[in-house]
Design a protein around this motif. Structure first.
Motif, PDB file in Angstrom:
ATOM      1  N   GLY A 381       0.811  -1.210   0.000  1.00 33.84           N
ATOM      2  CA  GLY A 381       0.000   0.000   0.000  1.00 33.84           C
ATOM      3  C   GLY A 381       0.841   1.254   0.000  1.00 33.84           C
ATOM      4  N   MET A 382       2.056   1.184   0.557  1.00 37.82           N
ATOM      5  CA  MET A 382       3.002   2.293   0.536  1.00 37.82           C
ATOM      6  C   MET A 382       3.871   2.283  -0.711  1.00 37.82           C
ATOM      7  N   LYS A 383       3.576   1.361  -1.620  1.00 37.45           N
ATOM      8  CA  LYS A 383       4.353   1.173  -2.840  1.00 37.45           C
ATOM      9  C   LYS A 383       5.805   0.804  -2.526  1.00 37.45           C
ATOM     10  N   ASP A 384       5.996   0.091  -1.442  1.00 41.97           N
ATOM     11  CA  ASP A 384       7.314  -0.408  -1.071  1.00 41.97           C
ATOM     12  C   ASP A 384       7.371  -1.877  -1.469  1.00 41.97           C
ATOM     13  N   THR A 385       8.072  -2.180  -2.544  1.00 43.12           N
ATOM     14  CA  THR A 385       8.048  -3.540  -3.081  1.00 43.12           C
ATOM     15  C   THR A 385       9.418  -4.195  -3.221  1.00 43.12           C
ATOM     16  N   LYS A 386      10.465  -3.400  -3.370  1.00 45.88           N
ATOM     17  CA  LYS A 386      11.778  -4.007  -3.611  1.00 45.88           C
ATOM     18  C   LYS A 386      12.377  -4.628  -2.355  1.00 45.88           C
ATOM     19  N   MET A 387      12.238  -3.937  -1.221  1.00 46.82           N
ATOM     20  CA  MET A 387      12.794  -4.504   0.002  1.00 46.82           C
ATOM     21  C   MET A 387      12.075  -5.796   0.402  1.00 46.82           C
ATOM     22  N   PRO A 388      10.724  -5.862   0.319  1.00 43.21           N
ATOM     23  CA  PRO A 388      10.061  -7.156   0.572  1.00 43.21           C
ATOM     24  C   PRO A 388      10.559  -8.261  -0.354  1.00 43.21           C
ATOM     25  N   MET A 389      10.908  -7.901  -1.582  1.00 43.47           N
ATOM     26  CA  MET A 389      11.449  -8.899  -2.501  1.00 43.47           C
ATOM     27  C   MET A 389      12.763  -9.469  -1.970  1.00 43.47           C
ATOM     28  N   VAL A 390      13.629  -8.590  -1.481  1.00 41.95           N
ATOM     29  CA  VAL A 390      14.913  -9.034  -0.923  1.00 41.95           C
ATOM     30  C   VAL A 390      14.691  -9.895   0.316  1.00 41.95           C
ATOM     31  N   ILE A 391      13.765  -9.450   1.170  1.00 46.16           N
ATOM     32  CA  ILE A 391      13.489 -10.176   2.415  1.00 46.16           C
ATOM     33  C   ILE A 391      13.013 -11.590   2.125  1.00 46.16           C
ATOM     34  N   THR A 392      12.062 -11.722   1.200  1.00 44.92           N
ATOM     35  CA  THR A 392      11.530 -13.056   0.907  1.00 44.92           C
ATOM     36  C   THR A 392      12.575 -13.953   0.248  1.00 44.92           C
ATOM     37  N   ALA A 393      13.446 -13.355  -0.564  1.00 44.49           N
ATOM     38  CA  ALA A 393      14.522 -14.149  -1.172  1.00 44.49           C
ATOM     39  C   ALA A 393      15.407 -14.771  -0.095  1.00 44.49           C
ATOM     40  N   VAL A 394      15.763 -13.957   0.889  1.00 44.99           N
ATOM     41  CA  VAL A 394      16.612 -14.440   1.971  1.00 44.99           C
ATOM     42  C   VAL A 394      15.875 -15.480   2.819  1.00 44.99           C
ATOM     43  N   ALA A 395      14.621 -15.143   3.185  1.00 43.41           N
ATOM     44  CA  ALA A 395      13.869 -16.000   4.108  1.00 43.41           C
ATOM     45  C   ALA A 395      13.568 -17.369   3.507  1.00 43.41           C
ATOM     46  N   TYR A 396      13.147 -17.391   2.257  1.00 42.43           N
ATOM     47  CA  TYR A 396      12.695 -18.650   1.675  1.00 42.43           C
ATOM     48  C   TYR A 396      13.812 -19.479   1.065  1.00 42.43           C
ATOM     49  N   TRP A 397      14.773 -18.812   0.415  1.00 42.58           N
ATOM     50  CA  TRP A 397      15.773 -19.568  -0.330  1.00 42.58           C
ATOM     51  C   TRP A 397      17.140 -19.645   0.326  1.00 42.58           C
ATOM     52  N   PHE A 398      17.382 -18.793   1.335  1.00 40.00           N
ATOM     53  CA  PHE A 398      18.637 -18.898   2.082  1.00 40.00           C
ATOM     54  C   PHE A 398      18.411 -19.469   3.482  1.00 40.00           C
ATOM     55  N   VAL A 399      17.127 -19.562   3.878  1.00 43.97           N
ATOM     56  CA  VAL A 399      16.793 -20.159   5.175  1.00 43.97           C
ATOM     57  C   VAL A 399      15.862 -21.359   4.983  1.00 43.97           C
TER      58      VAL A 399
END
Length: 460
Positions: A381-399
């Motif tokens: 809703g705040m148009k913040d999309t790139k940082m969530p992309m980085v977070i999910t990459a780390v959380a799902y594929w590095f953890v």
């Protein structure tokens, strides 16, 4: 005083969230229906649907994430009272859907290559591939439906989406029976018939939402279908700037589950079937926070457009708390009634025993899943999309996936190990996304908050 504000926001959120939730559940119900009918047809059909959807879902979710950009864009325009731009944005969504159809078709037509590379059981590969090829015919309808769906969500018109989805369910059941078992000039096609039925249902859903968007009185001033003028390149760039990170973000989670399903696809058929059933149940409960997250995106985006940071924060936190509270009930059902839930899908005692055990892990990650998806919705809703992309990459594929692979393959936990990995990945995502939302939403001046997000995005 604060409690009164929270209750007021809750009352305003629910008329948007509830239809969105039931719409998600209705769409998921069609997947449940497909799984149940495939399970009663044969174990081979159930396994084929399990493997086929493991590839189909990442494709669908990628495009879902791309078109999800229209939710906050329309909400911002509505909050800023830029009505003249709303119609052009609707038309842009339709144009983008048409452009994207060939890409989706090419991916699905090459499904067998992917399945062969992954070493999936050859007996299952052929049937799963033919199922995926059958769904290709419905791809135009699906992408056009997604385009109109997220534009309507940005307008808070979630009841229309719910109606279009509910109407399609009887058709789903009818076409499933007809094409799977044959009759009236149609040969018996088994699992492949479910693919053709799915494609037809997607088209019906699109036609229903198209009718609403064209005829509803409150959209007349937008002249959506009376003009052919599209917005300029800046609008296209904004959609892609927001949409691709969201598509990748959603894709990281779905591909995590898909990868787990494909790895489990190397195990006996009973394990594959049990995993599919457990994932289906977990996915069904996930539709509740997912629907709420879409309402959160619209509410946060609306107040962002109005430049009202306090209301924006209130909308985000209220939605996140609502989703988290609901997870308590879904987790309890999985812990207390596992056999009952699994028995709706199959009568095979071996499959029931395995799936019931997997539901225990699904119950554990319910809270994390609710928090991560609703926090991501607030950030959208705040148009913040790139940082969530980085977070999910780390959380799902590095953890998540490495933990699951280690426990399953090195420690001998097999399917249970992969589900433990899901818990680790989702919990990591929930913590990091919530921290991100808290940091951005605490910024006193909304314009400053957006500026900080844009500076961070530019550095990635």
């Amino acid at each position: 005083m604060m409690l009164a504000k929270v209750l007021k926001e809750f009352k305003q959120l629910m008329p948007i969230a509830l239809p969105a939730v039931f719409s998600q559940l209705a769409q998921m119900a069609m997947g449940v229906i497909d799984t149940i009918m495939a399970g009663h047809y044969s174990n081979d059909a159930l396994a084929a649907i399990a493997i086929g959807t493991s590839l189909l879902h990442p494709v669908l979710v990628f495009f879902m994430g791309l078109f999800l950009a229209f939710n906050p864009i329309i909400a911002h325009l509505r909050g800023a009272k830029k009505d003249q731009e709303i119609g052009a944005t609707f038309r842009l969504s339709i144009g983008l859907a048409i452009v994207m159809v060939p890409f989706a078709v090419v991916i699905l037509l090459n499904a067998q290559i992917i399945l062969d590379l992954l070493g999936v059981n050859p007996a299952v590969v052929d049937l799963a591939t033919r199922y995926l090829h059958a769904t290709v015919w419905g791809m135009p309808g699906l992408l056009l439906f997604l385009a109109l769906r997220f534009c309507n969500e940005g307008m808070f018109s979630t009841p229309a989406i719910l109606t279009a989805t509910l109407v399609s369910i009887p058709f789903n059941i009818l076409f499933n029976f007809w094409f799977m078992y044959g009759g009236y000039g149609v040969p018996e096609m088994g699992a492949v018939g479910l693919g053709y039925a799915t494609g037809l249902v997607w088209t019906i859903m699109f036609l229903g939402l198209l009718t609403y968007s064209a005829l509803t009185p409150k959209y007349r001033t937008f002249e959506i279908f009376k003009q052919f003028k599209l917005p300029g390149w800046h609008a296209v760039r904004e959609v892609l700037h927001l949409g691709f990170p969201m598509a990748i973000t959603l894709g990281f989670e779905v591909t995590l589950f898909a990868a787990v399903s494909l790895m489990i696809g190397r195990y006996p058929t009973e394990v594959m079937g049990a995993h599919q059933i457990a994932v289906n149940i977990a996915s069904l409960t996930f539709m509740i926070p997912l629907g709420i997250s879409q309402a959160i995106t619209a509410r946060v985006g609306y107040f962002a457009g109005k430049q009202a940071p306090n209301r924006m924060r209130l909308a985000g936190y209220t939605g996140i708390a609502t989703a988290a509270g609901i997870s308590t009930f879904t987790a309890s059902a999985m812990i207390l009634l596992p056999v009952t839930l699994v028995s709706f899908y199959t009568e095979d005692s071996a499959v029931i025993a395995i799936a019931s055990g997997l539901l225990f892990y699904a119950a554990i990650f319910q809270f994390s899943d609710c928090v991560q998806v609703s926090s991501a919705g607030a950030l959208r809703g705040m148009k913040d999309t790139k940082m969530p992309m980085v977070i999910t990459a780390v959380a799902y594929w590095f953890v998540g996936f490495p933990v699951g692979y280690y426990l399953a393959e090195s420690q001998g936990y097999q399917a249970n190990g992969y589900w433990m990995g899901l818990i680790a990945g989702l919990t990591t995502a929930a913590i990091l996304l919530m921290v991100r939302w808290r940091q951005l939403s605490r910024t006193i001046n909304f314009a400053t908050a957006v500026s900080k997000a844009e500076k961070f995005d530019a550095s990635i």
